[in-house]
Design a protein around this motif. Structure first.
Motif, PDB file in Angstrom:
ATOM      1  N   GLU A   3       0.833  -1.210   0.000  1.00 41.12           N
ATOM      2  CA  GLU A   3       0.000   0.000   0.000  1.00 41.12           C
ATOM      3  C   GLU A   3       0.867   1.259   0.000  1.00 41.12           C
ATOM      4  N   ARG A   4       1.908   1.282   0.810  1.00 40.33           N
ATOM      5  CA  ARG A   4       2.797   2.449   0.837  1.00 40.33           C
ATOM      6  C   ARG A   4       3.500   2.613  -0.512  1.00 40.33           C
ATOM      7  N   SER A   5       3.908   1.505  -1.097  1.00 38.20           N
ATOM      8  CA  SER A   5       4.544   1.540  -2.407  1.00 38.20           C
ATOM      9  C   SER A   5       3.594   2.113  -3.453  1.00 38.20           C
ATOM     10  N   ARG A   6       2.333   1.680  -3.390  1.00 32.45           N
ATOM     11  CA  ARG A   6       1.331   2.182  -4.331  1.00 32.45           C
ATOM     12  C   ARG A   6       1.106   3.680  -4.144  1.00 32.45           C
ATOM     13  N   LEU A   7       1.035   4.115  -2.891  1.00 26.32           N
ATOM     14  CA  LEU A   7       0.779   5.535  -2.610  1.00 26.32           C
ATOM     15  C   LEU A   7       1.948   6.435  -2.990  1.00 26.32           C
ATOM     16  N   THR A   8       3.178   5.961  -2.764  1.00 24.08           N
ATOM     17  CA  THR A   8       4.356   6.785  -3.023  1.00 24.08           C
ATOM     18  C   THR A   8       4.907   6.616  -4.430  1.00 24.08           C
ATOM     19  N   GLY A   9       4.534   5.509  -5.076  1.00 26.07           N
ATOM     20  CA  GLY A   9       5.078   5.234  -6.396  1.00 26.07           C
ATOM     21  C   GLY A   9       6.505   4.714  -6.356  1.00 26.07           C
ATOM     22  N   GLN A  10       6.982   4.426  -5.163  1.00 24.93           N
ATOM     23  CA  GLN A  10       8.345   3.931  -4.973  1.00 24.93           C
ATOM     24  C   GLN A  10       8.289   2.552  -4.313  1.00 24.93           C
ATOM     25  N   PRO A  11       9.188   1.651  -4.693  1.00 22.58           N
ATOM     26  CA  PRO A  11       9.217   0.354  -4.015  1.00 22.58           C
ATOM     27  C   PRO A  11       9.610   0.525  -2.549  1.00 22.58           C
ATOM     28  N   VAL A  12       8.995  -0.250  -1.691  1.00 22.69           N
ATOM     29  CA  VAL A  12       9.320  -0.222  -0.265  1.00 22.69           C
ATOM     30  C   VAL A  12      10.047  -1.522   0.055  1.00 22.69           C
ATOM     31  N   THR A  13      11.244  -1.390   0.575  1.00 17.51           N
ATOM     32  CA  THR A  13      12.060  -2.560   0.904  1.00 17.51           C
ATOM     33  C   THR A  13      12.397  -2.539   2.392  1.00 17.51           C
ATOM     34  N   TYR A  14      12.860  -3.674   2.882  1.00 15.90           N
ATOM     35  CA  TYR A  14      13.304  -3.720   4.272  1.00 15.90           C
ATOM     36  C   TYR A  14      14.422  -2.710   4.507  1.00 15.90           C
ATOM     37  N   ASP A  15      15.308  -2.555   3.546  1.00 21.21           N
ATOM     38  CA  ASP A  15      16.415  -1.599   3.701  1.00 21.21           C
ATOM     39  C   ASP A  15      15.900  -0.171   3.873  1.00 21.21           C
ATOM     40  N   ILE A  17      12.928   0.732   5.025  1.00 18.16           N
ATOM     41  CA  ILE A  17      12.265   0.813   6.325  1.00 18.16           C
ATOM     42  C   ILE A  17      13.316   0.885   7.431  1.00 18.16           C
ATOM     43  N   THR A  18      14.377   0.094   7.309  1.00 16.53           N
ATOM     44  CA  THR A  18      15.462   0.120   8.288  1.00 16.53           C
ATOM     45  C   THR A  18      16.088   1.503   8.368  1.00 16.53           C
ATOM     46  N   GLN A  19      16.357   2.106   7.213  1.00 10.33           N
ATOM     47  CA  GLN A  19      16.958   3.446   7.196  1.00 10.33           C
ATOM     48  C   GLN A  19      16.044   4.480   7.846  1.00 10.33           C
ATOM     49  N   ALA A  20      14.745   4.356   7.616  1.00  9.99           N
ATOM     50  CA  ALA A  20      13.798   5.348   8.132  1.00  9.99           C
ATOM     51  C   ALA A  20      13.443   5.136   9.605  1.00  9.99           C
ATOM     52  N   THR A  21      13.495   3.887  10.073  1.00 13.78           N
ATOM     53  CA  THR A  21      13.011   3.588  11.420  1.00 13.78           C
ATOM     54  C   THR A  21      14.077   3.119  12.398  1.00 13.78           C
ATOM     55  N   GLY A  22      15.180   2.604  11.886  1.00 12.85           N
ATOM     56  CA  GLY A  22      16.202   2.032  12.755  1.00 12.85           C
ATOM     57  C   GLY A  22      15.914   0.598  13.150  1.00 12.85           C
ATOM     58  N   ILE A  23      14.834   0.019  12.619  1.00 10.20           N
ATOM     59  CA  ILE A  23      14.506  -1.380  12.898  1.00 10.20           C
ATOM     60  C   ILE A  23      15.327  -2.243  11.955  1.00 10.20           C
ATOM     61  N   SER A  24      15.988  -3.260  12.487  1.00 10.51           N
ATOM     62  CA  SER A  24      16.861  -4.081  11.643  1.00 10.51           C
ATOM     63  C   SER A  24      16.045  -4.844  10.596  1.00 10.51           C
ATOM     64  N   SER A  25      16.679  -5.112   9.455  1.00  9.92           N
ATOM     65  CA  SER A  25      16.004  -5.854   8.397  1.00  9.92           C
ATOM     66  C   SER A  25      15.702  -7.280   8.852  1.00  9.92           C
ATOM     67  N   ASN A  26      16.529  -7.829   9.742  1.00 13.47           N
ATOM     68  CA  ASN A  26      16.262  -9.155  10.289  1.00 13.47           C
ATOM     69  C   ASN A  26      14.957  -9.142  11.097  1.00 13.47           C
ATOM     70  N   THR A  27      14.768  -8.136  11.936  1.00 14.27           N
ATOM     71  CA  THR A  27      13.538  -8.005  12.713  1.00 14.27           C
ATOM     72  C   THR A  27      12.342  -7.845  11.794  1.00 14.27           C
ATOM     73  N   ARG A  46       7.333   2.794  15.825  1.00 15.46           N
ATOM     74  CA  ARG A  46       8.093   3.262  14.659  1.00 15.46           C
ATOM     75  C   ARG A  46       7.456   2.802  13.356  1.00 15.46           C
ATOM     76  N   LEU A  47       6.896   1.579  13.346  1.00  9.16           N
ATOM     77  CA  LEU A  47       6.219   1.099  12.141  1.00  9.16           C
ATOM     78  C   LEU A  47       4.917   1.868  11.889  1.00  9.16           C
ATOM     79  N   ILE A  48       4.182   2.179  12.951  1.00  3.66           N
ATOM     80  CA  ILE A  48       2.968   2.985  12.814  1.00  3.66           C
ATOM     81  C   ILE A  48       3.312   4.353  12.236  1.00  3.66           C
TER      82      ILE A  48
END
Length: 72
Positions: A3-15, A17-27, A46-48
């Motif tokens: 949904e976020r990808s659709r709204l922004t027109g950009q792919p959303v990846t774990y990387d 999300i990690t950069q924006a939130t500080g949550i590890s990609s493993n988590t 942070r995800l909210i």
């Protein structure tokens, strides 16, 4: 993520999300696969914030089945 990808027109990846939130990609991977047994409130917050959504969009309660339960 879709949904976020659709709204922004950009792919959303774990990387991303990690950069924006500080949550590890493993988590993030464990959460996405339903393999995480404990999630801190700060991770949920942070995800909210990142997804600009309600907690109900992130968490789904699935009752344990008898074979999921482990003896004490």
């Amino acid at each position: 993520m879709a949904e976020r990808s659709r709204l922004t027109g950009q792919p959303v990846t774990y990387d991303l999300i990690t950069q924006a939130t500080g949550i590890s990609s493993n988590t993030l991977s464990l959460l996405a696969r339903g393999k995480s047994s404990m999630v801190g409130i700060s991770v949920i917050e942070r995800l909210i914030d990142y997804f600009a959504c309600d907690v109900a969009h992130l968490i789904v309660y699935v009752p344990a089945t008898p074979q999921d339960e482990q003896p004490d």
